[in-house]
Each structure stands twice: as structure tokens, then as C-alpha cells.
Design a protein around this motif. Structure first.
Motif, PDB file in Angstrom:
ATOM      1  N   ALA A  66     -70.267  16.273 -10.593  1.00 17.75           N
ATOM      2  CA  ALA A  66     -69.320  16.393 -11.711  1.00 17.75           C
ATOM      3  C   ALA A  66     -68.398  15.180 -11.777  1.00 17.75           C
ATOM      4  N   ASN A  67     -67.949  14.690 -10.609  1.00 18.16           N
ATOM      5  CA  ASN A  67     -67.105  13.488 -10.559  1.00 18.16           C
ATOM      6  C   ASN A  67     -67.856  12.262 -11.060  1.00 18.16           C
ATOM      7  N   ASP A  68     -69.126  12.154 -10.665  1.00 18.60           N
ATOM      8  CA  ASP A  68     -69.934  11.013 -11.114  1.00 18.60           C
ATOM      9  C   ASP A  68     -70.136  11.034 -12.623  1.00 18.60           C
ATOM     10  N   ILE A  69     -70.423  12.213 -13.177  1.00 21.81           N
ATOM     11  CA  ILE A  69     -70.646  12.331 -14.620  1.00 21.81           C
ATOM     12  C   ILE A  69     -69.369  12.022 -15.392  1.00 21.81           C
ATOM     13  N   SER A  70     -68.230  12.481 -14.875  1.00 16.49           N
ATOM     14  CA  SER A  70     -66.953  12.215 -15.558  1.00 16.49           C
ATOM     15  C   SER A  70     -66.639  10.729 -15.617  1.00 16.49           C
ATOM     16  N   GLU A  71     -67.169   9.953 -14.649  1.00 13.52           N
ATOM     17  CA  GLU A  71     -66.962   8.508 -14.628  1.00 13.52           C
ATOM     18  C   GLU A  71     -68.135   7.747 -15.237  1.00 13.52           C
ATOM     19  N   GLY A  72     -69.127   8.477 -15.759  1.00 12.94           N
ATOM     20  CA  GLY A  72     -70.271   7.840 -16.402  1.00 12.94           C
ATOM     21  C   GLY A  72     -71.250   7.220 -15.418  1.00 12.94           C
ATOM     22  N   LEU A  73     -71.367   7.789 -14.221  1.00 14.67           N
ATOM     23  CA  LEU A  73     -72.270   7.253 -13.193  1.00 14.67           C
ATOM     24  C   LEU A  73     -73.455   8.184 -12.983  1.00 14.67           C
ATOM     25  N   VAL A  74     -74.568   7.596 -12.580  1.00 10.62           N
ATOM     26  CA  VAL A  74     -75.788   8.378 -12.287  1.00 10.62           C
ATOM     27  C   VAL A  74     -75.876   8.558 -10.781  1.00 10.62           C
ATOM     28  N   SER A  75     -75.781   9.802 -10.321  1.00  5.41           N
ATOM     29  CA  SER A  75     -75.866  10.086  -8.886  1.00  5.41           C
ATOM     30  C   SER A  75     -77.315  10.002  -8.430  1.00  5.41           C
ATOM     31  N   ASP A  76     -77.511   9.936  -7.122  1.00  6.35           N
ATOM     32  CA  ASP A  76     -78.876   9.876  -6.564  1.00  6.35           C
ATOM     33  C   ASP A  76     -79.662  11.139  -6.906  1.00  6.35           C
ATOM     34  N   TYR A  77     -78.951  12.262  -6.942  1.00  8.71           N
ATOM     35  CA  TYR A  77     -79.624  13.540  -7.252  1.00  8.71           C
ATOM     36  C   TYR A  77     -80.110  13.557  -8.699  1.00  8.71           C
ATOM     37  N   LEU A  78     -79.262  13.116  -9.630  1.00  6.34           N
ATOM     38  CA  LEU A  78     -79.653  13.057 -11.042  1.00  6.34           C
ATOM     39  C   LEU A  78     -80.782  12.062 -11.247  1.00  6.34           C
ATOM     40  N   LYS A  79     -80.725  10.945 -10.535  1.00  3.73           N
ATOM     41  CA  LYS A  79     -81.779   9.930 -10.636  1.00  3.73           C
ATOM     42  C   LYS A  79     -83.129  10.503 -10.218  1.00  3.73           C
ATOM     43  N   VAL A  99     -78.044  13.321 -24.261  1.00  6.13           N
ATOM     44  CA  VAL A  99     -77.038  13.561 -23.210  1.00  6.13           C
ATOM     45  C   VAL A  99     -75.718  13.961 -23.877  1.00  6.13           C
ATOM     46  N   SER A 100     -74.928  14.746 -23.180  1.00  5.68           N
ATOM     47  CA  SER A 100     -73.665  15.223 -23.756  1.00  5.68           C
ATOM     48  C   SER A 100     -72.571  14.164 -23.705  1.00  5.68           C
ATOM     49  N   ASP A 101     -72.585  13.328 -22.666  1.00 10.15           N
ATOM     50  CA  ASP A 101     -71.546  12.308 -22.483  1.00 10.15           C
ATOM     51  C   ASP A 101     -72.122  10.944 -22.850  1.00 10.15           C
ATOM     52  N   LYS A 102     -71.508  10.287 -23.841  1.00 15.05           N
ATOM     53  CA  LYS A 102     -72.038   8.994 -24.290  1.00 15.05           C
ATOM     54  C   LYS A 102     -71.865   7.897 -23.228  1.00 15.05           C
ATOM     55  N   ASN A 103     -70.894   8.064 -22.305  1.00  6.15           N
ATOM     56  CA  ASN A 103     -70.697   7.071 -21.242  1.00  6.15           C
ATOM     57  C   ASN A 103     -71.806   7.123 -20.192  1.00  6.15           C
ATOM     58  N   LEU A 104     -72.514   8.247 -20.131  1.00  3.78           N
ATOM     59  CA  LEU A 104     -73.598   8.400 -19.165  1.00  3.78           C
ATOM     60  C   LEU A 104     -74.861   7.677 -19.622  1.00  3.78           C
ATOM     61  N   GLY A 105     -75.009   7.515 -20.944  1.00 12.00           N
ATOM     62  CA  GLY A 105     -76.213   6.894 -21.511  1.00 12.00           C
ATOM     63  C   GLY A 105     -76.508   5.499 -20.982  1.00 12.00           C
ATOM     64  N   PRO A 106     -75.554   4.543 -21.046  1.00 13.35           N
ATOM     65  CA  PRO A 106     -75.825   3.186 -20.545  1.00 13.35           C
ATOM     66  C   PRO A 106     -76.192   3.151 -19.065  1.00 13.35           C
ATOM     67  N   SER A 107     -75.618   4.047 -18.269  1.00  8.13           N
ATOM     68  CA  SER A 107     -75.933   4.078 -16.829  1.00  8.13           C
ATOM     69  C   SER A 107     -77.372   4.530 -16.593  1.00  8.13           C
ATOM     70  N   ILE A 108     -77.836   5.512 -17.402  1.00  5.87           N
ATOM     71  CA  ILE A 108     -79.229   5.978 -17.283  1.00  5.87           C
ATOM     72  C   ILE A 108     -80.186   4.873 -17.735  1.00  5.87           C
ATOM     73  N   LYS A 109     -79.836   4.201 -18.825  1.00  7.94           N
ATOM     74  CA  LYS A 109     -80.694   3.143 -19.362  1.00  7.94           C
ATOM     75  C   LYS A 109     -80.807   1.967 -18.393  1.00  7.94           C
ATOM     76  N   GLU A 110     -79.748   1.726 -17.645  1.00  6.24           N
ATOM     77  CA  GLU A 110     -79.766   0.632 -16.667  1.00  6.24           C
ATOM     78  C   GLU A 110     -80.775   0.901 -15.551  1.00  6.24           C
ATOM     79  N   ILE A 111     -80.906   2.183 -15.165  1.00  8.42           N
ATOM     80  CA  ILE A 111     -81.855   2.549 -14.104  1.00  8.42           C
ATOM     81  C   ILE A 111     -83.255   2.748 -14.672  1.00  8.42           C
TER      82      ILE A 111
END
Length: 505
Positions: A66-79, A99-111
Motif C-alpha cells: 500500500a505504501n509503494d502504491i501510494s508513492e507510485g512504485l512497483v513492489s517486487d510482489y506486484l512485479k 490501473v486506478s492510480d495514474k502515478n503507478l502507470g509510468p513505473s509499470i511501463k518502465e519495467i
């Protein structure tokens, strides 16, 4: 516009991946039939299909994700969840993930470069439907599991967000200064009541001992004035800072006092109230000491510059040390004088020159014509001190001491015209002062530590090799330079000969 292929649903219980079976567009999503379908579980279940549900192992993992998502980061588990459940298309093809959070999108696309993330209106409508029908779509969960997980995660997330450093926390300062101001008012009111009540019995004491705390202690010790004799001199002197002259005056006035006699029951009530005033006054002194220590821990530079009480009032009025550090010097200058400022702006009068910083000793020292100038300068230094305190990892009083010195020199400059210290010199001096302690610690650690002879010899050889190499490089560069110059001269000499030859032809 390409449709949505998959949905990423973040839940307190885990991550869920859904495949979109029926695509929607911007126009269709606004239709009444589509809106009703999103509410109806049977219709919505035909629009999406559950691919995978990856539950969290415990509350700690849920909080971490939840902390990672709030900061727009992709955790190892989500990856790992995305890697296992989303198909990898060919080079030209791409997947679209909602995705619900637009800040999460660029982090997913980077991976995952082949995944395009969307968080538009269509994506939100799909995710809203999944949220509404979550218990039915996620078949592994029982009824009430999602609500309990959400409540637990909400509590854990809030608890983690409000955690603070025990050493650096300004909330206690705000509460302490508010209580200190309240105690000052209460002590003053109660002391006046003690003087008035006990004054019926011993009216002369109020003029002899004007201090409220001392008066209350004397009233508590004397009680019935007729009990005072010359033998009581040492006891009374101990209560008035060992002033035997003042103690003798108290005893002499008690003998000729015009006050009325008082019964034992009435004296008991007066003594009880005086005892309460003494205890509150003593607690006030302890609270002031606590506030001083706390200010030197949280904001050492600000407290050194302007004093603990005024600094605490500035922090309290701003809301926190962080808020104070974000404010401009012009705002800090009039902090506490907002009513006067808006009244002046409304009536087009003169705006206030100072607010809470008026209680600083620097404003009191300045002459009437220089009060506004020194308040502006002091506010500037307070702003700098608060920023240093808030953003430095290990704050010291070095900058506060130098800033205070600058303000004192500025006061002298207004009076005598002597040139004050420049800001660049002040910063250098402050940095040198703050580095003194660190240097002393390093010296203490390194002193009397002799290096082995082998290490010394090795270092010496390395140094010699380095010097030899640098000399060779210099020599080589010099030779190359000389060769280039010779070649250039030769070319210059050949140029006129070629021109003569051409002219003859």
C-alpha cells in the motif's frame, strides 16, 4: 483509441488481474444501459473475467505494498504478479492495462515496456464495477473478508503515516507553549485571588512582597500573622531569597498590621488555595524547562537566535516547523499580526511591522525609527534558521550563533554605522564552527594510531610511481607539442614557395 485488455485491481487482501471481454468506448460508457450493467453483477461478470488473484501473506506485506502504491512504485510482489499473469505479446503488439492510480502507470511501463497503462474514465468505470462486485468476482474470499482487511489496512496505513521521530517532533512544542500561555493567565488570576483573600488578614504583605509566587509561599508559611515573632526571621528569610532585611520588614508589619482576625476554617481554605497556586507555579517552571530542552533538540538554531519561547510561538502559529520553514521571511515578520494586516489593507492604512517577533530582545534594543528595519532583518534570519533546523539531519547551534551575531552587528550598524559581517563570511564561519566538533571527534579517533611500516612503505612507493608517471606524461605532452609546432612552421615555409611556383607557371 485502443481498448483495455486487462485490469489491475488493488485490494487490501491482494492483487487481482481481470481480462476485459467486452470493450467500451467513450460514448458507450455514458449510455444508461452500460451504467446499469456495471451495477448488475450478472451483466458485469460477462464483461470481465478473473485471470488471477494473488493474496497478501499478512498485514505487514499489505502495508508495504500500500505504501509503494501510494508513492507510485512497483513492489517486487506486484512485479511478479504482472510477470506471471500477463502474456508477453510479439514485438509489434502491445497490451493495455487499466490501473486506478495514474502515478503507478509510468513505473509499470518502465519495467514492462510492452504494457501501456490507462487510468481514464473507462478504466475507472471498469475498476469501480470490480470494486462493487469484488466479493462475487473473487470467489476464494468469504463474505466480510474484504471489509475486515480494508479496516485493518486502513488502521495500519494511518498508524504508519503518523509515526514520528521521538527526538525531532514539534507537536509537543506546540502543546507545551499553548499550556505555558494558559498557565501564565491562570497563575496571574489565582495569585490576585490569593492576595485579595489573604489581604483581609494581612494587607501590608502585598506591598512588601509584590512577586506572586513568593507571596503565595509566604501566605502558606505564615498563616496566622500573630504567630510571627523575631525567632521566625530565618524561616521567613529562606522564603524571600535569604533577604534578612525584607524578612524583618514582614515580621515588623505583622506586629502592627491593621488586618482582621481570621478563623481556623477560613485560614484552612486560604492555605489550600495558596498551596494550589504554589504547585501550579512550580509546575510552570518545570514546563518551561521542558520546553527549553525540547526547543534545543528540535530547533536549536531558531531557539539560539530568537529565544525558546518566541521560537516556540512561531512554530505553534505556523502549525509546525516544516510549515514555518516553507514560509517567506516577509510572512514570518508579520506572523501573529494577521488581523492588523488585513485591517490595514482594508482601510488602506499602514501595515504592521512585526508580529510575534516583537517579543524578541532585538526589537526592544532597537530605537523607534529602526524597529521596522531590524524586524525585517530578524525575520529573514529566523526563516534561514528554521530551514536549517528542519532540513538538516544533525542540526547544531552553530548557524544560530552566527545569525545572532549578524543581527547584533546590524543593530550596531544602525546606531554607529560600523560595517556588519557579510553573509558569505557568516556562512563560512558557521560551517567552520559546525565542523569543529566533528574534527575533534576524528582527531580523538585517529590520534596515537600508528600505521604499520609495510603500509607506509607501500604508500610511499605508490606516491613515487604516481609522480614518475605524471612527469613522463608531461614530458610526452611537451614533445608532442614541439613536433606540432615544427610541422606548422614547415608548412608555413612551404606555402610561399608553392605560390611562387604557381605564378611562374
Amino acid at each position: 483509441m485502443a481498448g483495455i485488455d486487462y485490469l489491475l485491481f488493488e485490494e487490501a487482501t491482494g492483487y487481482a488481474i481481470f481480462k476485459v471481454l467486452i470493450q467500451l468506448d467513450d460514448i458507450a460508457v455514458r449510455m444508461r444501459e452500460v451504467q446499469e450493467a456495471a451495477v448488475d453483477a450478472s451483466k458485469f461478470s460477462k464483461m470481465v473475467e478473473l485471470v488471477s488473484f494473488a493474496p497478501f501473506k499478512g498485514a505487514a506485506q499489505a502495508l508495504e505494498n500500500a505504501n509503494d502504491i501510494s508513492e507510485g512504485l512497483v513492489s517486487d510482489y506486484l512485479k511478479s504478479v504482472l510477470e506471471l499473469n500477463l502474456p508477453k505479446p510479439s514485438k509489434k503488439e502491445r497490451l493495455t492495462l487499466a490501473v486506478s492510480d495514474k502515478n503507478l502507470g509510468p513505473s509499470i511501463k518502465e519495467i514492462f515496456p510492452y504494457i501501456d497503462c490507462l487510468s481514464n474514465e473507462i478504466a475507472q468505470d471498469f475498476l469501480r464495477g470490480v470494486r462493487v462486485h469484488g466479493p462475487k468476482l473473487l470467489k476464494d474470499l468469504q463474505e466480510g473478508d474484504i471489509e475486515r482487511a480494508q479496516l485493518g489496512l486502513g488502521h495500519a496505513f494511518s498508524r504508519a503515516k503518523v509515526k514520528f521521530s521521538v527526538q525531532k517532533n514539534d507537536n509537543h512544542i506546540i502543546q507545551a507553549i499553548a499550556l505555558l500561555d494558559q498557565l501564565d493567565k491562570d497563575i496571574n488570576t489565582f495569585s490576585m485571588r490569593v492576595k485579595e483573600w489573604y489581604g483581609w488578614h494581612f494587607p501590608e504583605l502585598a506591598k512588601i512582597v509584590p512577586d506572586n509566587y513568593t507571596y503565595a509561599r509566604l501566605a502558606l508559611a505564615i498563616k496566622d500573622k500573630s504567630s510571627l515573632t523575631d525567632e521566625s526571621l530565618h524561616e521567613v528569610a529562606a522564603l524571600v531569597n535569604d533577604d534578612s532585611g525584607l524578612a524583618q520588614r514582614v515580621i515588623d508589619n505583622a506586629k502592627i498590621s491593621m488586618g482582621q482576625d481570621i478563623s481556623e476554617l477560613d485560614m484552612l481554605n486560604v492555605s489550600t488555595f495558596a498551596e494550589r497556586v504554589v504547585s501550579i507555579s512550580e509546575y510552570r517552571a518545570k514546563l518551561y524547562q521542558y520546553l527549553t530542552d525540547k526547543m534545543h533538540t528540535v530547533a536549536p538554531n531558531l531557539s539560539t537566535l530568537i529565544g525558546e519561547v518566541v521560537g516556540a510561538r512561531l512554530i505553534s502559529h505556523a502549525g509546525s516547523l516544516t510549515n514555518l520553514s516553507k514560509q517567506a521571511a516577509s510572512t514570518v515578520q508579520i506572523l501573529g499580526a494577521e488581523k492588523a494586516l488585513f485591517r490595514a489593507l482594508k482601510t488602506k492604512g499602514n501595515t504592521p511591522k512585526y508580529g510575534l517577533i516583537y517579543h524578541s530582545s532585538f526589537i526592544g534594543k532597537a530605537s523607534a525609527k529602526n524597529k521596522g528595519r531590524i524586524s525585517r532583518y530578524l525575520a529573514n534570519k529566523c526563516s534561514i534558521a528554521s530551514r536549517i533546523d528542519n532540513y538538516s539531519d544533525e542540526p547544531s547551534t552553530a548557524f544560530g550563533q552566527i545569525l545572532k551575531k549578524q543581527v547584533e552587528e546590524r543593530l550596531t550598524f544602525y546606531d554607529t554605522g560600523a560595517a556588519p559581517m557579510k553573509n558569505a563570511d557568516a556562512i563560512k564561519e558557521a560551517l567552520a564552527l559546525s565542523a569543529d566538533l566533528a574534527d575533534e571527534i576524528e582527531v580523538d579517533v585517529e590520534v596515537d594510531v600508528e600505521e604499520p611500516k609495510a603500509d607506509k612503505k607501500e604508500k610511499k612507493e605508490k606516491k613515487e610511481k604516481k609522480e614518475k608517471k605524471s612527469k613522463e606524461d608531461k614530458k610526452e605532452k611537451k614533445e608532442k607539442k614541439e613536433k606540432k609546432e615544427k610541422k606548422r612552421k614547415a608548412d608555413d615555409d612551404e606555402a610561399p614557395k608553392k605560390k611562387k611556383k604557381k605564378s611562374k607557371d
